[in-house]
Write a protein that holds these residues in place. Structure first.
Motif, PDB file in Angstrom:
ATOM      1  N   HIS A 245       1.088  -1.120  -0.243  1.00  0.00           N
ATOM      2  CA  HIS A 245       0.436   0.108  -0.127  1.00  0.00           C
ATOM      3  C   HIS A 245       1.579   1.024   0.612  1.00  0.00           C
ATOM      4  O   HIS A 245       1.744   1.795   0.952  1.00  0.00           O
ATOM      5  CB  HIS A 245      -1.589   0.296   1.280  1.00  0.00           C
ATOM      6  N   PRO A 246       0.943   2.434  -1.526  1.00  0.00           N
ATOM      7  CA  PRO A 246       1.822   3.293  -0.945  1.00  0.00           C
ATOM      8  C   PRO A 246       1.317   4.591   0.486  1.00  0.00           C
ATOM      9  O   PRO A 246       0.528   4.404   0.435  1.00  0.00           O
ATOM     10  CB  PRO A 246       1.333   4.090  -2.697  1.00  0.00           C
ATOM     11  N   PHE A 247       2.438   4.680   0.971  1.00  0.00           N
ATOM     12  CA  PHE A 247       2.563   5.538   2.204  1.00  0.00           C
ATOM     13  C   PHE A 247       3.726   6.400   2.103  1.00  0.00           C
ATOM     14  O   PHE A 247       4.692   6.425   1.456  1.00  0.00           O
ATOM     15  CB  PHE A 247       2.847   4.336   3.563  1.00  0.00           C
ATOM     16  N   MET A 248       2.548   8.031   2.154  1.00  0.00           N
ATOM     17  CA  MET A 248       3.196   8.934   1.992  1.00  0.00           C
ATOM     18  C   MET A 248       3.911   9.259   3.521  1.00  0.00           C
ATOM     19  O   MET A 248       3.855   9.057   4.294  1.00  0.00           O
ATOM     20  CB  MET A 248       2.263  10.500   1.659  1.00  0.00           C
TER      21      MET A 248
ATOM     22  N   PHE B 145      -1.704  14.612  -8.012  1.00  0.00           N
ATOM     23  CA  PHE B 145      -0.726  14.087  -8.753  1.00  0.00           C
ATOM     24  C   PHE B 145      -0.162  12.530  -8.412  1.00  0.00           C
ATOM     25  O   PHE B 145      -0.312  11.525  -8.660  1.00  0.00           O
ATOM     26  CB  PHE B 145       0.792  15.054  -9.288  1.00  0.00           C
ATOM     27  N   TRP B 146       0.303  13.171  -6.655  1.00  0.00           N
ATOM     28  CA  TRP B 146       1.024  11.063  -6.796  1.00  0.00           C
ATOM     29  C   TRP B 146      -0.478  10.070  -6.582  1.00  0.00           C
ATOM     30  O   TRP B 146      -0.543   9.182  -7.450  1.00  0.00           O
ATOM     31  CB  TRP B 146       0.814  12.165  -5.100  1.00  0.00           C
TER      32      TRP B 146
ATOM     33  N   ALA C 258      -2.995   5.679  -8.735  1.00  0.00           N
ATOM     34  CA  ALA C 258      -4.034   4.800  -9.142  1.00  0.00           C
ATOM     35  C   ALA C 258      -3.871   4.053 -10.833  1.00  0.00           C
ATOM     36  O   ALA C 258      -3.894   2.792 -10.459  1.00  0.00           O
ATOM     37  CB  ALA C 258      -5.427   5.968  -9.630  1.00  0.00           C
ATOM     38  N   LYS C 259      -2.812   4.726 -11.245  1.00  0.00           N
ATOM     39  CA  LYS C 259      -2.135   4.891 -12.723  1.00  0.00           C
ATOM     40  C   LYS C 259      -1.687   2.846 -12.784  1.00  0.00           C
ATOM     41  O   LYS C 259      -2.023   1.960 -13.354  1.00  0.00           O
ATOM     42  CB  LYS C 259      -1.328   5.210 -12.985  1.00  0.00           C
ATOM     43  N   ASN C 260      -1.457   2.991 -11.010  1.00  0.00           N
ATOM     44  CA  ASN C 260      -0.128   1.712 -11.177  1.00  0.00           C
ATOM     45  C   ASN C 260      -1.452   0.471 -10.974  1.00  0.00           C
ATOM     46  O   ASN C 260      -0.104  -0.127  -9.977  1.00  0.00           O
ATOM     47  CB  ASN C 260       1.066   2.210  -9.971  1.00  0.00           C
ATOM     48  N   LYS C 261      -2.257   0.430 -10.084  1.00  0.00           N
ATOM     49  CA  LYS C 261      -3.950  -0.313  -9.725  1.00  0.00           C
ATOM     50  C   LYS C 261      -3.835  -0.089  -7.963  1.00  0.00           C
ATOM     51  O   LYS C 261      -4.270  -1.177  -7.467  1.00  0.00           O
ATOM     52  CB  LYS C 261      -3.181  -1.456 -10.389  1.00  0.00           C
ATOM     53  N   TYR C 262      -3.055   0.787  -7.878  1.00  0.00           N
ATOM     54  CA  TYR C 262      -3.116   0.868  -6.154  1.00  0.00           C
ATOM     55  C   TYR C 262      -4.447   0.994  -5.585  1.00  0.00           C
ATOM     56  O   TYR C 262      -4.863   2.103  -7.004  1.00  0.00           O
ATOM     57  CB  TYR C 262      -1.934   1.347  -5.774  1.00  0.00           C
TER      58      TYR C 262
ATOM     59  N   LYS D 265      -7.091   7.341   2.622  1.00  0.00           N
ATOM     60  CA  LYS D 265      -7.882   7.528   1.269  1.00  0.00           C
ATOM     61  C   LYS D 265      -8.563   6.181  -0.225  1.00  0.00           C
ATOM     62  O   LYS D 265      -7.265   6.076  -0.355  1.00  0.00           O
ATOM     63  CB  LYS D 265      -7.041   8.569   0.312  1.00  0.00           C
ATOM     64  N   ASP D 266      -9.487   6.060   0.351  1.00  0.00           N
ATOM     65  CA  ASP D 266      -9.527   4.864  -1.412  1.00  0.00           C
ATOM     66  C   ASP D 266     -10.354   5.949  -2.508  1.00  0.00           C
ATOM     67  O   ASP D 266     -10.233   6.612  -2.131  1.00  0.00           O
ATOM     68  CB  ASP D 266     -11.546   4.696  -0.481  1.00  0.00           C
ATOM     69  N   LEU D 267      -8.534   5.402  -3.567  1.00  0.00           N
ATOM     70  CA  LEU D 267      -8.428   5.813  -4.745  1.00  0.00           C
ATOM     71  C   LEU D 267     -10.410   5.408  -5.540  1.00  0.00           C
ATOM     72  O   LEU D 267      -9.785   5.799  -6.455  1.00  0.00           O
ATOM     73  CB  LEU D 267      -7.050   5.107  -5.071  1.00  0.00           C
ATOM     74  N   ASN D 268     -11.182   4.458  -5.329  1.00  0.00           N
ATOM     75  CA  ASN D 268     -12.002   4.251  -6.075  1.00  0.00           C
ATOM     76  C   ASN D 268     -12.932   5.251  -5.696  1.00  0.00           C
ATOM     77  O   ASN D 268     -13.863   5.066  -6.696  1.00  0.00           O
ATOM     78  CB  ASN D 268     -11.865   2.603  -5.864  1.00  0.00           C
TER      79      ASN D 268
END
Length: 135
Positions: free
Chosen positions: A56-59, A80-81, A86-90, A131-134
């Motif tokens: 999971h991406p973590f800032m 942007f991040w 999301a483009k990378n399917k996370y 944050k849910d990107l969907n």
């Protein structure tokens, strides 16, 4: 302009990101885990992340120069991040902030929800946000 950092950015990143070793900073650059933001070809900020539980991406760090804060640049960099992730399917992204810092309000305003906390000895409560990107 926002782009991934490369080796030519090492000196400027080293100046503003003192939270990790120089070796780890170089690793983050090579792994494409740092975004940098420019205004009129001048550096104004950075966003560094990793993968929590390797999935999971973590800032880890969002930093803007003092005179560039509260002008929407942070939201642009985070947006942007998130789009890159999301483009990378996370499906989700995470971050955290200390409970005594104002950043928690910034993240909530940008769609992050409290999802947990961490209490380390002699430290204020660390709030974990998701944050849910969907959505």
């Amino acid at each position: 302009m926002i782009r991934y950092a490369d080796e030519s950015d090492f000196e400027i990143l080293k100046k503003y990101d003192r939270h990790i070793s120089e070796a780890e900073l170089k690793n983050a650059i090579n792994a494409k885990r740092i975004l940098i933001m420019f205004r009129e070809d001048c550096f104004i900020g950075l966003l560094r992340f990793n993968l929590f539980w390797d999935q999971h991406p973590f800032m880890n760090m969002l930093y803007l120069l003092e005179d560039c804060r509260r002008k929407g640049y942070g939201s642009q960099l985070v947006d942007f991040w998130e789009k890159e992730m999301a483009k990378n399917k996370y499906k989700i992204v995470l971050t955290s902030t200390l409970s005594n810092e104002q950043a928690q309000f910034f993240y909530r305003k940008n769609g992050y929800k409290d999802c947990g906390s961490l209490l380390l000895p002699d430290e204020p409560l660390e709030i974990i946000l998701l944050k849910d990107l969907n959505q």
